[in-house]
Write a protein that holds these residues in place. Sequence first.
Motif, PDB file in Angstrom:
ATOM      1  N   GLY A  36       0.827  -1.191   0.000  1.00 36.90           N
ATOM      2  CA  GLY A  36       0.000   0.000   0.000  1.00 36.90           C
ATOM      3  C   GLY A  36       0.864   1.244   0.000  1.00 36.90           C
ATOM      4  N   GLY A  37       0.257   2.343  -0.313  1.00 39.30           N
ATOM      5  CA  GLY A  37       1.005   3.591  -0.384  1.00 39.30           C
ATOM      6  C   GLY A  37       1.641   3.769  -1.744  1.00 39.30           C
ATOM      7  N   ASP A  38       2.140   4.962  -1.954  1.00 39.34           N
ATOM      8  CA  ASP A  38       2.707   5.301  -3.253  1.00 39.34           C
ATOM      9  C   ASP A  38       4.172   4.929  -3.384  1.00 39.34           C
ATOM     10  N   LYS A  39       4.899   5.003  -2.288  1.00 35.70           N
ATOM     11  CA  LYS A  39       6.341   4.858  -2.367  1.00 35.70           C
ATOM     12  C   LYS A  39       6.814   3.671  -1.531  1.00 35.70           C
ATOM     13  N   ARG A  48       7.496  -1.668   3.072  1.00 33.65           N
ATOM     14  CA  ARG A  48       6.258  -1.236   2.431  1.00 33.65           C
ATOM     15  C   ARG A  48       6.477  -1.285   0.921  1.00 33.65           C
ATOM     16  N   SER A  50       4.497  -1.127  -3.073  1.00 32.26           N
ATOM     17  CA  SER A  50       3.337  -0.591  -3.777  1.00 32.26           C
ATOM     18  C   SER A  50       2.223  -1.628  -3.823  1.00 32.26           C
ATOM     19  N   GLY A  53      -2.345  -2.920  -8.771  1.00 35.89           N
ATOM     20  CA  GLY A  53      -3.669  -2.532  -9.227  1.00 35.89           C
ATOM     21  C   GLY A  53      -4.552  -3.748  -9.452  1.00 35.89           C
ATOM     22  N   GLU A  60       4.176  -4.157 -14.118  1.00 30.58           N
ATOM     23  CA  GLU A  60       3.939  -3.853 -12.706  1.00 30.58           C
ATOM     24  C   GLU A  60       4.511  -4.958 -11.815  1.00 30.58           C
ATOM     25  N   GLN A  67      11.331  -3.688  -6.463  1.00 33.44           N
ATOM     26  CA  GLN A  67      11.217  -2.985  -5.184  1.00 33.44           C
ATOM     27  C   GLN A  67      11.519  -3.948  -4.027  1.00 33.44           C
TER      28      GLN A  67
END
Length: 106
Positions: A36-39, A48, A50, A53, A60, A67
């Motif tokens: 969750g979150g943008d970064k 954390r 992304s 979707g 993605e 990441q």
Amino acid sequence: MAGPNKKQTKDDDFKRALSVTMRALAHDDELSVNFGGDKPGLAGKTARLSLPGPKITKKELQILRGQADSIALRLAYHDEKIHHQFAPQNSPAKAIYERMEQTSIE
């Protein structure tokens, strides 16, 4: 009462697999992984990532894996004490030093 649909189960399986992989790469069974979150980031023992979707694409998936791997490898191979000891104080040199450290870790 209806059970989870195939898409939800597949997404949960992917998140679980990614979390297990991160713990293995980081050599840390206590690593917590949130989506969750943008970064993407790391705070203590909590990573954390992304949130994928609803119709996650191959690109993605690759970004998310990148990441996750980057955070896990940093946990495994970064030594904050040594890093701080040798970090230059001036801004341009420090930026280069940080980039080289990340490249070395990855």
